[in-house]
Motif scaffolding. Structure first.
Motif, short mmCIF file in Angstrom:
data_model
loop_
_atom_site.label_atom_id
_atom_site.label_comp_id
_atom_site.label_asym_id
_atom_site.label_seq_id
_atom_site.Cartn_x
_atom_site.Cartn_y
_atom_site.Cartn_z
N VAL A 92 -86.39 -2.05 7.11
CA VAL A 92 -86.15 -0.70 6.59
C VAL A 92 -84.66 -0.64 6.23
O VAL A 92 -83.80 -0.97 7.06
N TYR A 93 -84.39 -0.21 5.03
CA TYR A 93 -83.01 -0.14 4.53
C TYR A 93 -82.54 1.31 4.56
O TYR A 93 -83.25 2.21 4.09
N TYR A 94 -81.34 1.50 5.09
CA TYR A 94 -80.76 2.82 5.21
C TYR A 94 -79.43 2.89 4.46
O TYR A 94 -78.64 1.95 4.51
N CYS A 95 -79.20 4.01 3.81
CA CYS A 95 -77.87 4.26 3.26
C CYS A 95 -77.13 5.21 4.21
O CYS A 95 -77.76 5.98 4.95
N GLY A 117 -84.25 6.10 5.17
CA GLY A 117 -84.71 4.73 5.15
C GLY A 117 -85.81 4.49 4.14
O GLY A 117 -86.64 5.36 3.87
N THR A 118 -85.81 3.28 3.59
CA THR A 118 -86.85 2.87 2.65
C THR A 118 -87.24 1.43 3.01
O THR A 118 -86.38 0.59 3.27
N LEU A 119 -88.55 1.17 3.05
CA LEU A 119 -89.05 -0.10 3.54
C LEU A 119 -89.07 -1.14 2.42
O LEU A 119 -89.62 -0.90 1.34
N VAL A 120 -88.49 -2.29 2.71
CA VAL A 120 -88.54 -3.44 1.82
C VAL A 120 -89.31 -4.55 2.52
O VAL A 120 -88.96 -4.94 3.64
N THR A 121 -90.36 -5.02 1.87
CA THR A 121 -91.19 -6.09 2.42
C THR A 121 -91.19 -7.25 1.43
O THR A 121 -91.56 -7.07 0.27
N VAL A 122 -90.77 -8.42 1.91
CA VAL A 122 -90.71 -9.60 1.06
C VAL A 122 -91.75 -10.59 1.57
O VAL A 122 -91.67 -11.05 2.72
N SER A 123 -92.72 -10.90 0.74
CA SER A 123 -93.78 -11.82 1.14
C SER A 123 -93.43 -13.24 0.73
O SER A 123 -92.77 -13.48 -0.28
N SER A 124 -93.89 -14.19 1.53
CA SER A 124 -93.58 -15.60 1.27
C SER A 124 -94.63 -16.23 0.37
O SER A 124 -95.66 -15.67 0.09
#
Length: 124
Positions: A92-95, A117-124
């Motif tokens: 979760v990314y927060y400014c 917060g905004t969720l960033v999900t990086v899949s492999s």
């Protein structure tokens, strides 16, 4: 000041996302701004920061060369361009806004205002 982060989502490894953080209710140009992230079970960590007039930036070693922070004081918005994303960037990314603009702070407790917060999900 109120902060609203957006732009998160699901992306494959190697992809890109741009996060935005819109500020309201204060004098945005008088704040240094930072991006932090928090992965499950981990502490919140500094990602990038920018001073009030965009003359200085700071990055965590883990994102140097891949992420770019910028701001547009006319639009009261700070951005985080994230390229070459890796699964370990998932969080979760927060400014955050810091009214002490003498230095770009890297510790969460030094920031005065936070977005949701905004969720960033990086899949492999």
């Amino acid at each position: 000041v109120q902060l609203q982060a957006s732009g998160g989502g699901l992306v494959q490894a190697g992809g890109s996302l741009r996060l935005s953080c819109a500020a309201s209710g204060g004098t945005f140009s008088s704040y240094n701004m930072g991006w932090f992230r928090q992965a499950p079970g981990k502490e919140r960590e500094f990602v990038a920061g920018i001073n009030w007039r965009s003359s200085r930036t700071s990055y965590a070693d883990s994102v140097k060369g891949r992420f770019t922070i910028s701001r547009d004081n006319a639009k009261n918005t700070v951005y985080l361009q994230m390229n070459s994303l890796k699964p370990e960037d998932t969080a979760v990314y927060y400014c955050a806004a810091d009214n002490n603009w003498s230095v770009i702070a890297t510790i969460p407790r030094n920031y005065d205002y936070w977005g949701q917060g905004t969720l960033v999900t990086v899949s492999s």
